[in-house]
Design a protein around this motif. Structure first.
Motif, PDB file in Angstrom:
ATOM      1  N   ASN A  98     -14.505 -11.390  94.333  1.00  0.00           N
ATOM      2  CA  ASN A  98     -14.901 -12.187  95.258  1.00  0.00           C
ATOM      3  C   ASN A  98     -14.541 -13.795  94.499  1.00  0.00           C
ATOM      4  O   ASN A  98     -14.913 -14.202  93.509  1.00  0.00           O
ATOM      5  N   CYS A  99     -14.056 -14.561  95.504  1.00  0.00           N
ATOM      6  CA  CYS A  99     -13.732 -15.971  95.067  1.00  0.00           C
ATOM      7  C   CYS A  99     -14.842 -16.591  94.284  1.00  0.00           C
ATOM      8  O   CYS A  99     -14.555 -17.452  93.349  1.00  0.00           O
ATOM      9  N   PHE A 100     -16.182 -16.486  94.581  1.00  0.00           N
ATOM     10  CA  PHE A 100     -17.203 -17.228  93.984  1.00  0.00           C
ATOM     11  C   PHE A 100     -17.172 -16.990  92.620  1.00  0.00           C
ATOM     12  O   PHE A 100     -18.206 -17.622  91.998  1.00  0.00           O
ATOM     13  N   THR A 101     -16.479 -15.894  91.926  1.00  0.00           N
ATOM     14  CA  THR A 101     -16.623 -15.708  90.424  1.00  0.00           C
ATOM     15  C   THR A 101     -15.332 -15.979  89.647  1.00  0.00           C
ATOM     16  O   THR A 101     -15.093 -15.597  88.722  1.00  0.00           O
ATOM     17  N   SER A 102     -14.435 -16.731  90.642  1.00  0.00           N
ATOM     18  CA  SER A 102     -13.004 -16.879  90.130  1.00  0.00           C
ATOM     19  C   SER A 102     -12.695 -18.320  89.355  1.00  0.00           C
ATOM     20  O   SER A 102     -13.637 -19.394  89.738  1.00  0.00           O
ATOM     21  N   LEU A 103     -11.636 -18.309  88.710  1.00  0.00           N
ATOM     22  CA  LEU A 103     -11.129 -19.655  88.161  1.00  0.00           C
ATOM     23  C   LEU A 103     -10.003 -20.235  89.096  1.00  0.00           C
ATOM     24  O   LEU A 103      -9.386 -19.426  89.846  1.00  0.00           O
ATOM     25  N   HIS A 104      -9.873 -21.686  89.316  1.00  0.00           N
ATOM     26  CA  HIS A 104      -8.949 -22.177  90.077  1.00  0.00           C
ATOM     27  C   HIS A 104      -7.537 -22.207  89.244  1.00  0.00           C
ATOM     28  O   HIS A 104      -7.584 -23.092  88.075  1.00  0.00           O
ATOM     29  N   HIS A 105      -6.456 -21.749  89.617  1.00  0.00           N
ATOM     30  CA  HIS A 105      -5.309 -21.529  88.782  1.00  0.00           C
ATOM     31  C   HIS A 105      -4.182 -22.486  89.553  1.00  0.00           C
ATOM     32  O   HIS A 105      -3.095 -22.556  89.243  1.00  0.00           O
ATOM     33  N   LEU A 149      -8.851 -16.107 101.711  1.00  0.00           N
ATOM     34  CA  LEU A 149      -9.709 -17.347 101.244  1.00  0.00           C
ATOM     35  C   LEU A 149     -10.780 -16.696 100.292  1.00  0.00           C
ATOM     36  O   LEU A 149     -11.149 -17.344  99.476  1.00  0.00           O
ATOM     37  N   PHE A 150     -11.198 -15.479 100.617  1.00  0.00           N
ATOM     38  CA  PHE A 150     -12.369 -14.986  99.937  1.00  0.00           C
ATOM     39  C   PHE A 150     -12.143 -14.017  98.657  1.00  0.00           C
ATOM     40  O   PHE A 150     -13.243 -13.656  97.794  1.00  0.00           O
ATOM     41  N   LYS A 195     -23.755 -13.578 102.834  1.00  0.00           N
ATOM     42  CA  LYS A 195     -22.861 -14.165 103.778  1.00  0.00           C
ATOM     43  C   LYS A 195     -21.623 -14.163 102.867  1.00  0.00           C
ATOM     44  O   LYS A 195     -20.591 -13.777 103.164  1.00  0.00           O
ATOM     45  N   THR A 196     -21.726 -14.761 101.568  1.00  0.00           N
ATOM     46  CA  THR A 196     -20.755 -14.797 100.686  1.00  0.00           C
ATOM     47  C   THR A 196     -20.242 -13.348 100.293  1.00  0.00           C
ATOM     48  O   THR A 196     -18.835 -13.404  99.966  1.00  0.00           O
ATOM     49  N   TYR A 197     -20.984 -12.338 100.420  1.00  0.00           N
ATOM     50  CA  TYR A 197     -20.429 -10.996  99.853  1.00  0.00           C
ATOM     51  C   TYR A 197     -19.606 -10.473 101.087  1.00  0.00           C
ATOM     52  O   TYR A 197     -18.684  -9.864 101.070  1.00  0.00           O
ATOM     53  N   GLU A 198     -20.177 -10.608 102.319  1.00  0.00           N
ATOM     54  CA  GLU A 198     -19.792 -10.053 103.640  1.00  0.00           C
ATOM     55  C   GLU A 198     -18.386 -10.752 103.783  1.00  0.00           C
ATOM     56  O   GLU A 198     -17.447  -9.685 104.300  1.00  0.00           O
ATOM     57  N   MET A 199     -18.111 -11.714 103.598  1.00  0.00           N
ATOM     58  CA  MET A 199     -17.006 -12.559 103.899  1.00  0.00           C
ATOM     59  C   MET A 199     -15.768 -12.103 103.083  1.00  0.00           C
ATOM     60  O   MET A 199     -14.565 -11.687 103.592  1.00  0.00           O
ATOM     61  N   ALA A 200     -15.841 -11.625 102.107  1.00  0.00           N
ATOM     62  CA  ALA A 200     -15.068 -10.959 101.116  1.00  0.00           C
ATOM     63  C   ALA A 200     -14.526  -9.553 101.539  1.00  0.00           C
ATOM     64  O   ALA A 200     -13.385  -9.129 101.211  1.00  0.00           O
TER      65      ALA A 200
END
Ligand code: SF4
Ligand code: FE
Length: 480
Positions: A68-75, A56-57, A43-48
């Motif tokens: 995908n946000c799950f591999t990102s840094l927070h800027h 958001l994703f 689902k984390t892949y689908e949402m992107a």
């Protein structure tokens, strides 16, 4: 960004050593106990790929590409806020733990810690880490953040244990890498992670130098063994009934991950002996993960509240004043958790590397509330559900030629709702409060991202009690 199908295909290529209920499992993606967990992660892949969720994703990666946000840094604090919002939505969609946040939090904690380590010590970890992050982003990987050691005798430091492997450690240093041994417990999502990111479990001291180690390794590297943890009611998934499991599509999993003398090449080592930085890494990872719970647990709480409200409708009591009051109380508690998740995000600050860290005091307050409120929400849900939630017959009884009509007749609530639907909503409530999903909604709320005492220590350390005393004394007319 991988599609859901590409993600599942990529897992088929991994040759993990995995045991489930005492048996070695080769085909992980089709195993009935594990499949709901794969669905939740997918689902984390689908949402992107959902246009309405792009903001958001999907984020820009290190090379400006869409990731995908799950591999990102927070800027920015906006990134931190978006994270909490995204996790709430995923909790709502899946009604369980979707397992990908631990790796996200590990990546962010390592980015700033390696930067500061290099500045202070002249090491070269940050560049290595950024190369690794680039690889993770380019391949849209799931990383399993592995922090919790098995710990042995809790009264002893890592280096004092009767068995020195109770905390994961470096057992050999070679010119091109290190060899590690130990085990990480409660590893959320481990079986469907491409990589494992290992971090120390606590603040190490000089004598624990060999335990101050952080690295990334493919989850099927030689010497790694996964043993799946049991969940309450897990084998109902082997019975073939969609009704009896409560949530037939989604679930989570944890595994005990053992490192039997695993070789880690130098380019994937992000800390090796720099023990003073273990505390910073642990605190940052824990801070990000305590923030995460202000999103995911809230989303699952939304499902639980909705299920409890539906159960009262099906029983014909939805209009009773005590029912409305209890639902309002559940919503109040759930939104308080969300407010904590948002609050620690909006109060986040930039670090020397330029990425943003949550406000650690507020993140710890968030998690401290998470150790309590889901339990109260679950208690109220059980109150509203009534005893039938735990005494219902099975789907097989409902479908039985002779007794089925009796079950259908006597377990009906309001006349226009089929008994099967009443059973479905009660089974979902059971799943969330006592079944497989209770692992993440209840006990993980207590112990995940650190047990309650860990937050108490951090709250004590991060809040300036002396300043508060000075405020009081000044107003009371006491000379300082
Ligand atoms: Fe993510 Fe929540 Fe699961 Fe942790 S418990 S991995 S934060 S969904
Ligand atoms: Fe967790």
């Amino acid at each position: 960004m991988k599609t859901t199908q590409e993600f599942i295909e990529s897992l088929r290529e991994l040759k993990r050593e995995l045991y489930v209920l005492g048996e070695k499992v080769e085909n992980t993606t089709e195993h009935p106990i594990l499949r709901p967990s794969l669905n939740a992660l997918a689902k984390t892949y689908e949402m992107a790929h959902e246009p309405r969720y792009t903001e958001l994703f999907v984020r820009p990666g290190l090379d400006g590409q869409e990731i995908n946000c799950f591999t990102s840094l927070h800027h920015s604090t906006q990134d931190l806020l978006n994270k909490v919002k995204a996790l709430r939505i995923l909790g709502q969609e899946t009604g369980t733990c979707f397992q990908r946040c631990v790796g996200w939090d590990a990546l962010n904690a390592l980015e700033s810690t390696t930067f500061e380590m290099d500045q202070a010590l002249g090491t070269t970890y940050h560049g290595r880490f950024m190369d690794y992050l680039r690889y993770v982003q380019q391949n849209d990987l799931v990383c399993n953040g592995a922090m919790t050691d098995v710990k042995g005798d809790r009264s002893l430091r890592p280096s004092q244990q009767a068995d020195p492997d109770m905390f994961l450690r470096v057992v050999e240093r070679r010119p091109n890498g290190i060899v590690v041994r130990g085990a990480k417990a409660h590893q959320t999502g481990a079986v469907f992670s491409h990589d494992i990111i290992v971090m120390p479990t606590l603040s190490m001291r000089a004598e624990d130098e060999d335990y101050a180690v952080a690295f990334a390794i493919p989850s099927d590297a030689e010497g790694i063994v996964h043993i799946l943890g049991r969940q309450s009611c897990d084998t109902r998934r082997l019975e073939g009934s969609r009704l009896d499991v409560g949530n037939a599509t989604f679930g989570g999993h944890e595994a005990l991950v053992i490192f039997n003398d695993v070789f880690v090449p130098s380019e994937r080592v992000f800390m090796d002996g720099e023990w003073p930085f273990s505390r910073i890494l642990v605190e940052r990872f824990a801070g990000y993960h305590r923030q995460s719970y202000g999103g995911c647990k809230v989303g699952v709480g939304d499902v639980l509240i909705g299920a409890a409200a539906t159960a009262t409708e099906y029983a014909g009591v939805a209009r009773a004043s005590h029912v409305r009051r209890k639902l309002a109380e559940m919503i109040h508690l759930n939104e308080t958790l969300y407010a904590c998740g948002l609050g620690c995000s909006v109060a986040g600050t930039p670090m020397p590397s330029g990425t943003f860290l949550v406000d650690l005091l507020l993140a710890n307050v968030c998690k401290q509330n998470v150790t309590r409120f889901p339990y109260e929400i679950a208690r109220l849900a059980e109150d509203l559900a009534g005893g039938l939630m735990v005494t219902l017959p099975s789907e097989k009884d409902l479908n039985h030629a002779e007794i089925g009509p009796l079950v259908e007749k006597y377990l009906r609530g309001v006349a226009d709702i089929p008994t099967a639907d009443r059973m479905r909503i009660l089974r979902l409530l059971e799943n969330l409060t006592l079944g497989t999903a209770a692992v993440s909604y209840r006990t993980e709320s207590m112990h995940g991202a650190g047990s309650p005492e860990a937050q108490v220590i951090m709250i004590g350390r991060l809040s300036d009690l002396e300043a508060k005393k000075a405020l009081a004394k000044r107003l009371a007319g006491i000379s300082l």
